[in-house]
Write a protein that holds these residues in place. Structure first.
Motif, PDB file in Angstrom:
ATOM      1  N   SER A  40      -7.366  -2.044   3.193  1.00  0.00           N
ATOM      2  CA  SER A  40      -6.207  -1.350   3.746  1.00  0.00           C
ATOM      3  C   SER A  40      -6.637  -0.153   4.593  1.00  0.00           C
ATOM      4  O   SER A  40      -7.613   0.522   4.272  1.00  0.00           O
ATOM      5  CB  SER A  40      -5.316  -0.863   2.601  1.00  0.00           C
ATOM      6  OG  SER A  40      -4.328   0.015   3.089  1.00  0.00           O
ATOM      7  N   PRO A  41      -5.905   0.131   5.656  1.00  0.00           N
ATOM      8  CA  PRO A  41      -6.212   1.325   6.450  1.00  0.00           C
ATOM      9  C   PRO A  41      -6.041   2.623   5.652  1.00  0.00           C
ATOM     10  O   PRO A  41      -6.621   3.638   6.000  1.00  0.00           O
ATOM     11  CB  PRO A  41      -5.199   1.276   7.598  1.00  0.00           C
ATOM     12  CG  PRO A  41      -4.705  -0.112   7.639  1.00  0.00           C
ATOM     13  CD  PRO A  41      -4.848  -0.668   6.260  1.00  0.00           C
ATOM     14  N   GLN A  42      -5.256   2.574   4.601  1.00  0.00           N
ATOM     15  CA  GLN A  42      -5.010   3.770   3.791  1.00  0.00           C
ATOM     16  C   GLN A  42      -5.913   3.832   2.560  1.00  0.00           C
ATOM     17  O   GLN A  42      -5.705   4.656   1.689  1.00  0.00           O
ATOM     18  CB  GLN A  42      -3.543   3.798   3.372  1.00  0.00           C
ATOM     19  CG  GLN A  42      -2.616   3.920   4.562  1.00  0.00           C
ATOM     20  CD  GLN A  42      -1.235   3.433   4.249  1.00  0.00           C
ATOM     21  OE1 GLN A  42      -1.067   2.431   3.570  1.00  0.00           O
ATOM     22  NE2 GLN A  42      -0.241   4.132   4.748  1.00  0.00           N
ATOM     23  N   LEU A  51       0.958   4.142  -2.962  1.00  0.00           N
ATOM     24  CA  LEU A  51       0.701   5.562  -2.721  1.00  0.00           C
ATOM     25  C   LEU A  51       1.869   6.430  -3.171  1.00  0.00           C
ATOM     26  O   LEU A  51       1.669   7.480  -3.787  1.00  0.00           O
ATOM     27  CB  LEU A  51       0.384   5.799  -1.248  1.00  0.00           C
ATOM     28  CG  LEU A  51      -0.963   5.268  -0.767  1.00  0.00           C
ATOM     29  CD1 LEU A  51      -1.082   5.388   0.739  1.00  0.00           C
ATOM     30  CD2 LEU A  51      -2.100   5.988  -1.459  1.00  0.00           C
ATOM     31  N   VAL A 101      -4.894  -0.038  -4.580  1.00  0.00           N
ATOM     32  CA  VAL A 101      -4.842  -0.080  -3.114  1.00  0.00           C
ATOM     33  C   VAL A 101      -6.038  -0.891  -2.631  1.00  0.00           C
ATOM     34  O   VAL A 101      -7.182  -0.583  -2.983  1.00  0.00           O
ATOM     35  CB  VAL A 101      -4.860   1.340  -2.518  1.00  0.00           C
ATOM     36  CG1 VAL A 101      -4.969   1.283  -1.002  1.00  0.00           C
ATOM     37  CG2 VAL A 101      -3.610   2.099  -2.929  1.00  0.00           C
ATOM     38  N   THR A 137       0.828  -1.205   0.000  1.00  0.00           N
ATOM     39  CA  THR A 137       0.000   0.000   0.000  1.00  0.00           C
ATOM     40  C   THR A 137       0.860   1.252   0.000  1.00  0.00           C
ATOM     41  O   THR A 137       0.600   2.192  -0.756  1.00  0.00           O
ATOM     42  CB  THR A 137      -0.942   0.001   1.217  1.00  0.00           C
ATOM     43  OG1 THR A 137      -1.731  -1.187   1.166  1.00  0.00           O
ATOM     44  CG2 THR A 137      -1.849   1.196   1.217  1.00  0.00           C
ATOM     45  N   ASP A 138       1.899   1.278   0.837  1.00  0.00           N
ATOM     46  CA  ASP A 138       2.791   2.436   0.873  1.00  0.00           C
ATOM     47  C   ASP A 138       3.454   2.654  -0.478  1.00  0.00           C
ATOM     48  O   ASP A 138       3.552   3.787  -0.958  1.00  0.00           O
ATOM     49  CB  ASP A 138       3.867   2.254   1.947  1.00  0.00           C
ATOM     50  CG  ASP A 138       3.311   2.353   3.351  1.00  0.00           C
ATOM     51  OD1 ASP A 138       2.312   3.075   3.544  1.00  0.00           O
ATOM     52  OD2 ASP A 138       3.882   1.709   4.252  1.00  0.00           O
ATOM     53  N   SER A 161      -9.017   4.849   2.274  1.00  0.00           N
ATOM     54  CA  SER A 161      -9.751   6.115   2.188  1.00  0.00           C
ATOM     55  C   SER A 161      -8.867   7.209   1.611  1.00  0.00           C
ATOM     56  O   SER A 161      -9.299   7.999   0.767  1.00  0.00           O
ATOM     57  CB  SER A 161     -10.263   6.540   3.561  1.00  0.00           C
ATOM     58  OG  SER A 161     -11.153   5.595   4.062  1.00  0.00           O
ATOM     59  N   GLU A 162      -7.625   7.242   2.055  1.00  0.00           N
ATOM     60  CA  GLU A 162      -6.677   8.223   1.537  1.00  0.00           C
ATOM     61  C   GLU A 162      -6.456   8.012   0.041  1.00  0.00           C
ATOM     62  O   GLU A 162      -6.454   8.968  -0.740  1.00  0.00           O
ATOM     63  CB  GLU A 162      -5.360   8.093   2.297  1.00  0.00           C
ATOM     64  CG  GLU A 162      -4.279   9.038   1.851  1.00  0.00           C
ATOM     65  CD  GLU A 162      -2.956   8.795   2.567  1.00  0.00           C
ATOM     66  OE1 GLU A 162      -2.001   9.504   2.247  1.00  0.00           O
ATOM     67  OE2 GLU A 162      -2.888   7.901   3.430  1.00  0.00           O
ATOM     68  N   ALA A 163      -6.305   6.758  -0.360  1.00  0.00           N
ATOM     69  CA  ALA A 163      -6.092   6.457  -1.779  1.00  0.00           C
ATOM     70  C   ALA A 163      -7.304   6.858  -2.619  1.00  0.00           C
ATOM     71  O   ALA A 163      -7.159   7.434  -3.702  1.00  0.00           O
ATOM     72  CB  ALA A 163      -5.793   4.975  -1.965  1.00  0.00           C
ATOM     73  N   THR A 185     -15.242   6.251  -0.768  1.00  0.00           N
ATOM     74  CA  THR A 185     -14.560   6.778   0.410  1.00  0.00           C
ATOM     75  C   THR A 185     -15.562   7.093   1.503  1.00  0.00           C
ATOM     76  O   THR A 185     -15.367   6.738   2.675  1.00  0.00           O
ATOM     77  CB  THR A 185     -13.771   8.052   0.041  1.00  0.00           C
ATOM     78  OG1 THR A 185     -12.855   7.736  -0.994  1.00  0.00           O
ATOM     79  CG2 THR A 185     -13.020   8.603   1.236  1.00  0.00           C
TER      80      THR A 185
END
Length: 184
Positions: A115-117, A89, A111, A85-86, A119-121, A145
């Protein structure tokens, strides 16, 4: 038989030979341990330390807006760890600033939703799609999202309710046990 020596260890070579065999045996184990540790250190550096270093260097290069360096370190990281995921991004950020919008969209779309990220993605994906005048796709990403945020809040509330009910049941049980102890 020599005094102080175990009878099961003494060989036909005599008691003095036992000490030599014991030393060789211990030396062999020490060499084997060193070889094992010597093999474990490069493996741990390659699989645990280097990826963290490359990801940290990628982050520093992104913060410094040195996109070619960031791309190089990210490629090294992804060669060992794959598309985490990192990494996705960072790849999206590098691609978007380098003008490779389609690659950035692909990275953000990959993503995982778990994954916890995520929403950011999805947020960055919707912003990028709006910049490219793809309103319907941006709206879908924004709705995903929003739905994820709602589900997260509902899950958190359900967990808190369950925990509160469990604490109350434990409190009642303790009170019941205390009353029985007083009566009994």
């Amino acid at each position: 038989m020599a005094a102080g020596l175990r009878p099961d260890v003494v060989t036909e070579f005599g008691a003095g030979q036992e000490l030599m065999i014991g030393r060789k045996w211990r030396l062999g184990w020490a060499v084997a341990a060193l070889v094992a540790c010597g093999a474990a250190i490069p493996v741990s550096i390659r699989w645990f330390l280097l990826p963290r270093i490359w990801l940290a260097r990628t982050q520093r290069a992104v913060e410094a807006r040195d996109w070619s360096t960031a791309d190089r370190y990210l490629a090294r990281y992804m060669s060992l760890c794959g598309e985490t995921t990192d990494a996705l991004l960072f790849a999206a950020q590098i691609d978007a600033t380098a003008g490779r919008s389609e690659d950035a969209i692909r990275s953000l779309s990959q993503v995982p939703r778990s994954s916890p990220q995520a929403s950011e993605a999805r947020y960055y994906l919707s912003r990028l799609l709006l910049q490219l005048d793809r309103a319907s796709a941006a709206e879908r990403a924004a709705k995903e999202t929003e739905e994820r945020i709602r589900r997260k809040a509902a899950d958190k509330e359900a967990k808190e309710t369950k925990d509160r009910e469990r604490r109350e049941a434990d409190k009642k049980h303790r009170a019941k046990v205390n009353n029985e102890a007083k009566d009994g």
